[in-house]
Design a protein around this motif. Sequence first.
Motif, PDB file in Angstrom:
ATOM      1  N   LEU A 104     -14.450  12.991  24.438  1.00  0.00           N
ATOM      2  CA  LEU A 104     -15.206  13.785  23.675  1.00  0.00           C
ATOM      3  C   LEU A 104     -15.934  13.088  22.311  1.00  0.00           C
ATOM      4  CD1 LEU A 104     -16.323  16.898  24.472  1.00  0.00           C
ATOM      5  CD2 LEU A 104     -14.958  17.670  22.517  1.00  0.00           C
ATOM      6  N   ASN A 105     -17.006  12.757  22.186  1.00  0.00           N
ATOM      7  CA  ASN A 105     -17.646  11.854  21.131  1.00  0.00           C
ATOM      8  C   ASN A 105     -18.912  12.582  20.628  1.00  0.00           C
ATOM      9  OD1 ASN A 105     -18.354   9.950  19.156  1.00  0.00           O
ATOM     10  ND2 ASN A 105     -18.652   8.408  20.823  1.00  0.00           N
ATOM     11  N   ARG A 127     -12.755  22.581  29.715  1.00  0.00           N
ATOM     12  CA  ARG A 127     -11.480  22.898  29.552  1.00  0.00           C
ATOM     13  C   ARG A 127     -10.981  24.187  30.630  1.00  0.00           C
ATOM     14  NH1 ARG A 127     -11.552  22.867  24.606  1.00  0.00           N
ATOM     15  NH2 ARG A 127     -12.073  25.055  24.251  1.00  0.00           N
ATOM     16  N   ARG A 128     -11.940  24.793  30.599  1.00  0.00           N
ATOM     17  CA  ARG A 128     -11.710  26.002  31.602  1.00  0.00           C
ATOM     18  C   ARG A 128     -11.635  25.438  32.994  1.00  0.00           C
ATOM     19  NH1 ARG A 128     -15.243  28.562  27.764  1.00  0.00           N
ATOM     20  NH2 ARG A 128     -17.029  28.161  28.965  1.00  0.00           N
ATOM     21  N   ALA A 129     -12.320  24.358  33.226  1.00  0.00           N
ATOM     22  CA  ALA A 129     -12.191  23.724  34.637  1.00  0.00           C
ATOM     23  C   ALA A 129     -10.906  22.976  34.715  1.00  0.00           C
ATOM     24  CB  ALA A 129     -13.580  22.795  34.970  1.00  0.00           C
ATOM     25  N   GLY A 130     -10.193  23.065  33.801  1.00  0.00           N
ATOM     26  CA  GLY A 130      -8.931  22.185  33.989  1.00  0.00           C
ATOM     27  C   GLY A 130      -8.971  20.753  33.705  1.00  0.00           C
ATOM     28  N   VAL A 131     -10.010  20.414  32.954  1.00  0.00           N
ATOM     29  CA  VAL A 131      -9.882  18.896  32.475  1.00  0.00           C
ATOM     30  C   VAL A 131      -9.430  18.859  30.975  1.00  0.00           C
ATOM     31  CG1 VAL A 131     -11.899  17.288  31.845  1.00  0.00           C
ATOM     32  CG2 VAL A 131     -12.340  18.841  33.806  1.00  0.00           C
ATOM     33  N   ARG A 132      -9.012  17.409  31.030  1.00  0.00           N
ATOM     34  CA  ARG A 132      -8.166  17.031  30.119  1.00  0.00           C
ATOM     35  C   ARG A 132      -9.216  16.648  28.843  1.00  0.00           C
ATOM     36  NH1 ARG A 132      -4.991  13.011  31.920  1.00  0.00           N
ATOM     37  NH2 ARG A 132      -2.948  13.961  31.695  1.00  0.00           N
ATOM     38  N   LEU A 133      -9.101  16.860  27.603  1.00  0.00           N
ATOM     39  CA  LEU A 133     -10.240  16.290  26.686  1.00  0.00           C
ATOM     40  C   LEU A 133      -9.406  15.480  25.477  1.00  0.00           C
ATOM     41  CD1 LEU A 133     -12.149  19.661  25.964  1.00  0.00           C
ATOM     42  CD2 LEU A 133     -12.555  17.821  27.782  1.00  0.00           C
ATOM     43  N   LEU A 134      -9.946  14.286  25.477  1.00  0.00           N
ATOM     44  CA  LEU A 134      -9.637  13.355  24.349  1.00  0.00           C
ATOM     45  C   LEU A 134     -10.501  13.257  23.409  1.00  0.00           C
ATOM     46  CD1 LEU A 134      -8.217  10.709  26.930  1.00  0.00           C
ATOM     47  CD2 LEU A 134      -6.992  12.611  25.900  1.00  0.00           C
ATOM     48  N   GLY A 135     -10.259  13.313  22.156  1.00  0.00           N
ATOM     49  CA  GLY A 135     -11.259  13.068  20.786  1.00  0.00           C
ATOM     50  C   GLY A 135     -11.304  11.740  20.629  1.00  0.00           C
ATOM     51  N   TYR A 136     -12.632  11.302  20.744  1.00  0.00           N
ATOM     52  CA  TYR A 136     -12.861   9.743  20.245  1.00  0.00           C
ATOM     53  C   TYR A 136     -12.533   9.584  18.742  1.00  0.00           C
ATOM     54  CZ  TYR A 136     -15.628   5.602  19.454  1.00  0.00           C
ATOM     55  OH  TYR A 136     -16.155   4.458  19.076  1.00  0.00           O
ATOM     56  N   THR A 137     -11.839   8.738  18.336  1.00  0.00           N
ATOM     57  CA  THR A 137     -11.584   8.249  17.097  1.00  0.00           C
ATOM     58  C   THR A 137     -11.744   6.658  17.062  1.00  0.00           C
ATOM     59  OG1 THR A 137     -10.032  10.036  16.976  1.00  0.00           O
ATOM     60  CG2 THR A 137      -9.871   8.241  15.237  1.00  0.00           C
ATOM     61  N   ASP A 138     -12.745   6.273  15.959  1.00  0.00           N
ATOM     62  CA  ASP A 138     -12.779   4.691  15.792  1.00  0.00           C
ATOM     63  C   ASP A 138     -11.653   4.333  14.800  1.00  0.00           C
ATOM     64  OD1 ASP A 138     -13.766   2.360  15.244  1.00  0.00           O
ATOM     65  OD2 ASP A 138     -15.629   2.975  14.303  1.00  0.00           O
ATOM     66  N   THR A 139     -11.080   3.299  15.285  1.00  0.00           N
ATOM     67  CA  THR A 139      -9.910   2.724  14.299  1.00  0.00           C
ATOM     68  C   THR A 139     -10.282   1.543  13.693  1.00  0.00           C
ATOM     69  OG1 THR A 139      -8.855   1.373  16.005  1.00  0.00           O
ATOM     70  CG2 THR A 139      -8.263   3.731  15.855  1.00  0.00           C
ATOM     71  N   GLY A 150      -5.928  15.324  23.565  1.00  0.00           N
ATOM     72  CA  GLY A 150      -5.393  14.184  22.936  1.00  0.00           C
ATOM     73  C   GLY A 150      -6.338  13.363  22.284  1.00  0.00           C
ATOM     74  N   VAL A 151      -6.368  11.837  21.964  1.00  0.00           N
ATOM     75  CA  VAL A 151      -7.300  10.948  21.372  1.00  0.00           C
ATOM     76  C   VAL A 151      -7.387   9.877  22.313  1.00  0.00           C
ATOM     77  CG1 VAL A 151      -6.239  12.174  19.117  1.00  0.00           C
ATOM     78  CG2 VAL A 151      -5.186  10.137  20.057  1.00  0.00           C
ATOM     79  N   PHE A 152      -8.530   9.473  21.906  1.00  0.00           N
ATOM     80  CA  PHE A 152      -9.085   8.114  22.377  1.00  0.00           C
ATOM     81  C   PHE A 152      -9.266   7.425  21.361  1.00  0.00           C
ATOM     82  CE2 PHE A 152     -12.324   5.263  23.993  1.00  0.00           C
ATOM     83  CZ  PHE A 152     -11.787   4.856  25.283  1.00  0.00           C
ATOM     84  N   LEU A 153      -8.416   6.383  21.118  1.00  0.00           N
ATOM     85  CA  LEU A 153      -8.392   5.544  19.805  1.00  0.00           C
ATOM     86  C   LEU A 153      -9.187   4.258  20.285  1.00  0.00           C
ATOM     87  CD1 LEU A 153      -4.753   5.769  18.200  1.00  0.00           C
ATOM     88  CD2 LEU A 153      -6.910   7.062  17.871  1.00  0.00           C
ATOM     89  N   ASP A 154     -10.380   4.071  19.665  1.00  0.00           N
ATOM     90  CA  ASP A 154     -11.208   2.980  20.009  1.00  0.00           C
ATOM     91  C   ASP A 154     -11.519   1.969  19.202  1.00  0.00           C
ATOM     92  OD1 ASP A 154     -13.289   1.853  21.847  1.00  0.00           O
ATOM     93  OD2 ASP A 154     -14.885   2.713  20.956  1.00  0.00           O
TER      94      ASP A 154
END
Length: 226
Positions: free
Chosen positions: A41-42, A63-75, A100-104
């Motif tokens: 998610l970005n 989320r209601r469809a059961g999908v895991r969401l990762l928040g985009y975060t620029d490092t 969770g998070v997606f560390l880019d």
Amino acid sequence: MTEAPAEERRLLVPLYAHPATHPEAWAQLQAVAPLLYGVVLNAADGPGHRPDPAFTEAAGRLRRAGVRLLGYTDTGYGRRRPRAVAADIRRHRRWYDVDGVFLDQVPSGAAVLPHYRRLVLIARTLGARTVALNPGTHPDPGYARLADLLVTFEGSWAEYRRAGVPPWTADHPPGRFCHLVYAVPDDCAEHVARTAERRGAGVHCAVPGDGANPWQSAPLTTGAVR
């Protein structure tokens, strides 16, 4: 629609498109929800400065469809301060209830491993159940011990066909690695999936887009949703 087994949930989708301007792409993600490892998610190169109602709604549907969401975060390749990274993670959790998070923008060298060890610890302390790191290439093997998922390739289909895999990856299960491939012809989705599997990556994404932001479409899939 029945849920696919965990081992078949192997598509990680970085959908960097606004739900208001690309509603069809977000709808397609719901349609292939059983095949998704997760969606990045970005909202605005991160969570932005305030909640975006369109992203709140889109995140809720996934989320209601059961999908895991990762928040985009620029490092910032290790240059961004941990306090700023932590603030983004908090916003993602509070505004969009991500898992969770997606560390880019992660570097590949060993010198900054302590910095990323700290960032991963911060993310987990703030409630991230899944932490993905994206150097976009094979980094020092130490990165594979930090994250739940490590993106070891991000590039075009032409580049992917020529890419190699270092021997150390064989020491880890395929579910720890992800390959993100863009500019993929419509009839090559199965080829990408087979190539990722052969190279020891249990998670992948293949999209047709190209240019400055190729991640504006739903992934090409290799078969019908179960």
